[in-house]
Design a protein around this motif. Structure first.
Motif, PDB file in Angstrom:
ATOM      1  N   HIS A 104       7.447  -4.459   6.121  1.00  0.00           N
ATOM      2  CA  HIS A 104       6.610  -3.575   4.861  1.00  0.00           C
ATOM      3  C   HIS A 104       8.189  -2.836   4.420  1.00  0.00           C
ATOM      4  O   HIS A 104       8.783  -2.117   5.847  1.00  0.00           O
ATOM      5  CB  HIS A 104       5.552  -1.856   5.732  1.00  0.00           C
ATOM      6  CG  HIS A 104       3.949  -2.774   5.596  1.00  0.00           C
ATOM      7  ND1 HIS A 104       4.522  -3.301   6.614  1.00  0.00           N
ATOM      8  CD2 HIS A 104       3.311  -3.098   5.751  1.00  0.00           C
ATOM      9  CE1 HIS A 104       2.881  -3.906   7.245  1.00  0.00           C
ATOM     10  NE2 HIS A 104       2.502  -3.309   5.572  1.00  0.00           N
ATOM     11  N   SER A 136       8.366   0.066   1.889  1.00  0.00           N
ATOM     12  CA  SER A 136       8.531   1.737   0.550  1.00  0.00           C
ATOM     13  C   SER A 136       9.198   1.661   0.051  1.00  0.00           C
ATOM     14  O   SER A 136      10.849   2.689   0.524  1.00  0.00           O
ATOM     15  CB  SER A 136       7.858   2.593   1.713  1.00  0.00           C
ATOM     16  OG  SER A 136       7.120   3.265   0.696  1.00  0.00           O
ATOM     17  N   GLU A 196       9.208   4.848  -7.108  1.00  0.00           N
ATOM     18  CA  GLU A 196       9.545   4.220  -8.599  1.00  0.00           C
ATOM     19  C   GLU A 196      10.700   4.554  -8.833  1.00  0.00           C
ATOM     20  O   GLU A 196      10.904   5.269  -8.848  1.00  0.00           O
ATOM     21  CB  GLU A 196       8.008   4.442  -9.345  1.00  0.00           C
ATOM     22  CG  GLU A 196       8.476   3.754 -10.620  1.00  0.00           C
ATOM     23  CD  GLU A 196       6.718   4.053 -11.760  1.00  0.00           C
ATOM     24  OE1 GLU A 196       6.806   5.913 -12.357  1.00  0.00           O
ATOM     25  OE2 GLU A 196       6.647   3.436 -11.895  1.00  0.00           O
ATOM     26  N   TYR A 211       0.651 -11.226  -5.603  1.00  0.00           N
ATOM     27  CA  TYR A 211      -0.591 -10.075  -5.674  1.00  0.00           C
ATOM     28  C   TYR A 211      -1.919 -10.235  -5.102  1.00  0.00           C
ATOM     29  O   TYR A 211      -2.064 -11.246  -4.411  1.00  0.00           O
ATOM     30  CB  TYR A 211      -0.985  -9.613  -7.163  1.00  0.00           C
ATOM     31  CG  TYR A 211       1.035  -9.822  -7.900  1.00  0.00           C
ATOM     32  CD1 TYR A 211       1.410 -10.750  -8.851  1.00  0.00           C
ATOM     33  CD2 TYR A 211       1.136  -8.403  -7.488  1.00  0.00           C
ATOM     34  CE1 TYR A 211       2.773 -10.761  -8.916  1.00  0.00           C
ATOM     35  CE2 TYR A 211       2.278  -8.400  -8.221  1.00  0.00           C
ATOM     36  CZ  TYR A 211       3.308  -9.431  -9.009  1.00  0.00           C
ATOM     37  OH  TYR A 211       3.856  -9.171  -9.483  1.00  0.00           O
ATOM     38  N   MET A 224       5.849   0.204 -10.220  1.00  0.00           N
ATOM     39  CA  MET A 224       4.422   0.459  -9.868  1.00  0.00           C
ATOM     40  C   MET A 224       3.791  -1.262  -9.675  1.00  0.00           C
ATOM     41  O   MET A 224       3.235  -1.066  -8.964  1.00  0.00           O
ATOM     42  CB  MET A 224       3.550   1.357 -10.482  1.00  0.00           C
ATOM     43  CG  MET A 224       4.141   2.620  -9.599  1.00  0.00           C
ATOM     44  SD  MET A 224       4.239   3.727  -8.645  1.00  0.00           S
ATOM     45  CE  MET A 224       2.602   4.011  -8.224  1.00  0.00           C
ATOM     46  N   ALA A 279       3.997  -3.311  -6.479  1.00  0.00           N
ATOM     47  CA  ALA A 279       3.819  -3.979  -5.252  1.00  0.00           C
ATOM     48  C   ALA A 279       3.367  -4.560  -4.904  1.00  0.00           C
ATOM     49  O   ALA A 279       2.173  -5.343  -5.904  1.00  0.00           O
ATOM     50  CB  ALA A 279       2.784  -2.363  -5.043  1.00  0.00           C
ATOM     51  N   GLU A 283       3.001  -8.468  -2.106  1.00  0.00           N
ATOM     52  CA  GLU A 283       4.023  -9.205  -0.909  1.00  0.00           C
ATOM     53  C   GLU A 283       4.581 -10.435  -0.992  1.00  0.00           C
ATOM     54  O   GLU A 283       4.587 -11.084  -1.715  1.00  0.00           O
ATOM     55  CB  GLU A 283       2.540 -10.121   0.432  1.00  0.00           C
ATOM     56  CG  GLU A 283       3.149 -10.561   1.448  1.00  0.00           C
ATOM     57  CD  GLU A 283       2.053  -9.736   2.507  1.00  0.00           C
ATOM     58  OE1 GLU A 283       1.424  -9.851   2.648  1.00  0.00           O
ATOM     59  OE2 GLU A 283       2.751  -9.520   4.123  1.00  0.00           O
ATOM     60  N   ARG A 336       5.737  -6.941   2.295  1.00  0.00           N
ATOM     61  CA  ARG A 336       5.089  -6.218   2.366  1.00  0.00           C
ATOM     62  C   ARG A 336       5.293  -5.019   1.379  1.00  0.00           C
ATOM     63  O   ARG A 336       6.693  -3.987   2.026  1.00  0.00           O
ATOM     64  CB  ARG A 336       3.294  -5.412   2.504  1.00  0.00           C
ATOM     65  CG  ARG A 336       1.945  -4.308   1.463  1.00  0.00           C
ATOM     66  CD  ARG A 336       1.183  -5.178   2.457  1.00  0.00           C
ATOM     67  NE  ARG A 336       0.664  -6.496   2.551  1.00  0.00           N
ATOM     68  CZ  ARG A 336      -0.017  -6.651   2.161  1.00  0.00           C
ATOM     69  NH1 ARG A 336      -0.397  -5.998   0.566  1.00  0.00           N
ATOM     70  NH2 ARG A 336      -1.085  -7.836   2.119  1.00  0.00           N
ATOM     71  N   GLN A 359       5.911  -1.657  -0.978  1.00  0.00           N
ATOM     72  CA  GLN A 359       4.843  -0.560  -1.363  1.00  0.00           C
ATOM     73  C   GLN A 359       5.742   0.320  -2.179  1.00  0.00           C
ATOM     74  O   GLN A 359       7.366   0.635  -1.960  1.00  0.00           O
ATOM     75  CB  GLN A 359       4.279   0.080  -0.658  1.00  0.00           C
ATOM     76  CG  GLN A 359       3.361   1.511  -0.681  1.00  0.00           C
ATOM     77  CD  GLN A 359       2.997   2.534   0.328  1.00  0.00           C
ATOM     78  OE1 GLN A 359       3.450   2.416   1.265  1.00  0.00           O
ATOM     79  NE2 GLN A 359       2.224   3.378  -0.464  1.00  0.00           N
ATOM     80  N   VAL A 360       5.204   0.650  -3.645  1.00  0.00           N
ATOM     81  CA  VAL A 360       6.219   1.798  -4.457  1.00  0.00           C
ATOM     82  C   VAL A 360       5.165   2.553  -4.187  1.00  0.00           C
ATOM     83  O   VAL A 360       4.249   2.774  -5.221  1.00  0.00           O
ATOM     84  CB  VAL A 360       6.313   0.672  -6.093  1.00  0.00           C
ATOM     85  CG1 VAL A 360       7.417   1.298  -7.104  1.00  0.00           C
ATOM     86  CG2 VAL A 360       6.971  -0.768  -5.767  1.00  0.00           C
ATOM     87  N   THR A 361       6.212   3.968  -4.432  1.00  0.00           N
ATOM     88  CA  THR A 361       5.643   5.368  -5.169  1.00  0.00           C
ATOM     89  C   THR A 361       6.015   5.942  -5.942  1.00  0.00           C
ATOM     90  O   THR A 361       6.850   5.524  -6.183  1.00  0.00           O
ATOM     91  CB  THR A 361       5.762   5.924  -3.597  1.00  0.00           C
ATOM     92  OG1 THR A 361       7.230   6.289  -2.897  1.00  0.00           O
ATOM     93  CG2 THR A 361       4.717   5.339  -2.087  1.00  0.00           C
TER      94      THR A 361
END
Lengths: 115, 111
Positions: free
Chosen positions: A10, A12, A15, A39, A83, A86, A88, A110, A112-114
């Motif tokens: 993972h 993270s 953006e 996706y 965004m 996001a 895998e 994976r 993740q975009v915050t």
């Protein structure tokens, strides 16, 4: 036998930040290397591939990867995360790019975009 | 180009039943691959064909699994009898040497 190792299951990022997904390979012959994106509830899409031409490979959606033989690496980067990135991501290796060559996949990372 | 077409998209079956998954590769692609994806084992290559001929089936987990490619436009993966541990997403991919194109997968649930 060929294999790839993806470091970090993972990742993270914020953006707009740099995306770096790591992949190291093991191969007894010159490898061909690939990055795929998956996706949710979809199949895998090819992002980019290295087939012994230029070591810096550019793919879709501003992704790129650099083949470094000395480090046995093929890390995936993108200067600015969005965004929509996001998903895998899978690194894969084969012994040749032609037909009748099988891909061996890593375990995936994976992203993740915050905000 | 419709891409690689897999059917069904979802399959729920009872343990012991026969399950058949279908794949139509992209026209002109002469290699076809069946993969299985699970949380525990990731993506596993089950079998692949070149010019309709099976090249490597070493990934087929057991004799309960069989795959055929009777012509260049169709392949099946059959599980008989099915077991709960076969629950996974099964992907078909085709290639003509310049990268693989994957189908959307079949999500199999064996209860």
């Amino acid at each position: 036998a060929q294999s790839v190792t993806q470091l970090g299951s993972h990742v993270s990022v914020s953006e707009g930040a740099l995306v770096l997904l790591r992949c190291n390979y093991s191969s007894s012959v010159p490898p061909y290397l690939f990055w795929y994106v998956q996706y949710p509830n979809q199949g895998l899409q090819l992002l980019l591939k290295y087939t012994s031409a230029a070591t810096l490979v550019k793919g879709i959606n501003d992704f790129e990867a650099e083949f470094k033989k000395s480090e046995t690496s093929f890390h995936l980067t993108k200067p600015s995360a969005h965004m929509s990135d996001a998903a895998e991501y899978f690194c894969a290796v084969s012994d040749r790019a032609g037909t009748a060559s099988k891909l061996t996949f890593g375990t995936g990372t994976r992203l993740q975009v915050t905000l | 180009d419709a891409g690689v077409i897999q059917s069904p998209r979802h399959e729920v079956t009872e343990m012991g039943q026969e399950v058949t998954l279908r794949c139509k590769p992209i026209s002109g692609h002469n290699s076809l691959f069946w993969y299985r994806q699970t949380m525990m084992r990731g993506l596993e290559l089950l079998i692949y064909f070149n010019n309709n001929v099976p090249i490597d089936d070493s990934g087929m987990p057991e004799d309960r699994f069989s795959a055929k490619m009777p012509n260049a436009s169709f392949s099946t993966l059959k599980i008989q009898p099915s077991e709960p541990r076969d629950s996974a997403v099964y992907f078909c991919a085709s290639s003509r040497g310049n990268g693989y194109t994957f189908g959307s997968g079949t999500r199999l649930t064996v209860v």
